[in-house]
Write a protein that holds these residues in place. Structure first.
Motif, short mmCIF file in Angstrom:
data_model
loop_
_atom_site.label_atom_id
_atom_site.label_comp_id
_atom_site.label_asym_id
_atom_site.label_seq_id
_atom_site.Cartn_x
_atom_site.Cartn_y
_atom_site.Cartn_z
N ASN A 279 52.10 -32.81 34.11
CA ASN A 279 50.83 -33.37 34.55
C ASN A 279 50.29 -32.64 35.78
O ASN A 279 49.09 -32.46 35.94
N ASP A 282 49.00 -29.19 34.59
CA ASP A 282 47.74 -29.33 33.86
C ASP A 282 46.56 -29.53 34.80
O ASP A 282 45.43 -29.15 34.48
N ARG A 283 46.78 -30.14 35.96
CA ARG A 283 45.69 -30.45 36.89
C ARG A 283 45.56 -29.42 38.01
O ARG A 283 44.70 -29.56 38.88
#
Length: 429
Positions: A279, A282-283
């Motif tokens: 996560n 991905d960010r």
């Protein structure tokens, strides 16, 4: 991958068996109560409780509310070193395009005629207005403040005012809510998560990501506080930890092979093995990468040599703090994957300040880079003290920062990833 490339903390279920280092188990000591510390002007203060632990000391912090009244200052967000207003060009000044408007030396006949007609009209209107009452004057007053701008309980520093107190923050590892709670508990942010420490200075010791749920949220918060602190007359700065190197390497090189002493590996594989969160990857955005890549490897604040890792590997990159920081930045800008990997491997080493030779290692750093005491993160206090081996299955008890190596070193990683504490402490300890 060698054991030194592994962080000896809790791993995710998919990361395999955990390496347990051979730690010395230190005997417990005694507690003693010093006089309460004086507060910083109107700020809250801390009463300190020390406890002996095998030649080292813990620091327990008990928070007391200050009684001073604050002032409201509407801050203007600026850069890390503070906001400096820029003069804006007007008519007749150099503008941003480089064009400076000029008037001709001799006006044309048409312009001369227009000027004459304009003067006549002005005279006629002036005669008519002299018989009338002047219009009422409206007091404009100060400009209205921006309702969205943050407010701070301390005024901006005046000329010659001393800097505020210094705080250090240990390894966060993605535990955003724990970070917010501790910063709020220390009076450094308000209920809305904005800077409320005035001229205070905060140093994060690195390792923002991995293992915890929201590493990008932690980075965003630190970047926000850096801007707000600068606007209030303080500052919020951060060091580059080995997990910043690992995270950047995973984003840049992915599965590209690196030459590890234990065989071929990759940054992405090592990042996942050491608690990397998909996560976060991905960010990750370009401004995060730019900010992380420019973090210093070490700093000096009020006689405290600030490092992420408890290692002497910094000596391999230069003989001064600027030299080390420049060397790491140059490597990240121009180095290849194997040079990145070697830098990560060096700054993942630990425990250099522990044991009989620990004070000598600390002196080697202090004699080269300056300062009278080292403050570091990286190695969780439960591993430094052996508390991780508790037989009762209870989480390790971490009263506060761990002072050791003949009082020359302060460990700030409270082991938040192993149910310890996320530590925030005011210097000196």
């Amino acid at each position: 991958m060698t054991p030194e490339d592994r962080f000896p903390g809790p791993e995710h279920p998919h990361s395999g068996p955990r390496h347990q280092p051979d730690l010395d188990v230190l005997p417990y000591g005694t507690y003693y109560e010093p006089e309460p510390a004086q507060g910083y002007q109107d700020t809250p203060y801390e009463a300190e409780t020390y406890s002996g632990y095998g030649g080292a000391r813990y620091l327990e912090q008990h928070w007391h509310d200050g009684q001073g009244q604050g002032h409201t200052v509407h801050a203007q967000v600026g850069y890390e070193g503070g906001y400096e207003p820029q003069e804006r060009g007007g008519y007749g000044q150099q503008d941003h395009t480089g064009y400076e408007p000029t008037l001709p030396d001799q006006p044309s006949p048409a312009l001369q005629l227009a000027d004459q007609l304009g003067d006549q009209l002005t005279d006629q209107l002036g005669d008519q207005l002299t018989d009338r009452d002047d219009p009422p004057t409206i007091e404009l007053g100060p400009p209205l403040p921006d309702p969205s701008a943050p407010t701070y309980p301390y005024p901006a520093p005046g000329p010659g005012e001393p800097p505020g107190p210094v705080y250090v923050v240990g390894d966060v590892h993605g535990y955003l809510e724990e970070l917010r709670a501790e910063l709020h508990h220390q009076g450094l942010i308000d209920d809305g998560g904005h800077w409320s420490a005035g001229r205070a200075r905060i140093w994060f010791l690195g390792d923002f990501t991995d293992r915890g749920p929201d590493g990008i949220g932690v980075i965003d918060l630190v970047m926000q506080l850096a801007a707000e602190a600068a606007a209030a007359g303080g500052y919020c700065r951060a060091l580059m930890g080995n997990h910043e190197l690992l995270f950047l390497g995973a984003a840049k090189y992915g599965d590209e092979p690196v030459q590890s002493t234990a065989g071929t590996a990759s940054f992405l594989a090592a990042w996942r093995l050491n608690g990397g969160q998909q996560n976060d990857l991905d960010r990750l955005e370009a401004h995060h990468i730019s900010w992380l890549s420019r973090l210093p490897a070490m700093g000096l604040e009020d006689g405290h040599l600030l490092l992420h890792s408890d290692t002497t590997a910094y000596l391999e990159y230069g003989e001064s703090i600027p030299d080390v920081n420049d060397a790491v930045h140059s490597l990240l800008a121009d180095g290849g994957v194997d040079e990145w990997w070697d830098c990560f491997r060096r700054f993942t080493k630990r425990f250099a300040f522990r044991g009989d030779a620990g004070p000598m290692a600390v002196h080697e750093l202090l004699d080269t880079f300056g300062g009278s005491r080292v403050v570091h993160g990286h190695s969780p206090i439960p591993y430094l003290t052996g508390a991780v081996h508790a037989d009762d299955g209870q989480p390790p008890h971490i009263p506060g920062p761990y002072v050791y190596a003949d009082d020359l070193a302060v460990a700030m990683d409270g082991g938040v990833t192993m149910e310890g504490r996320l530590l925030v402490a005011r210097l000196p300890i």
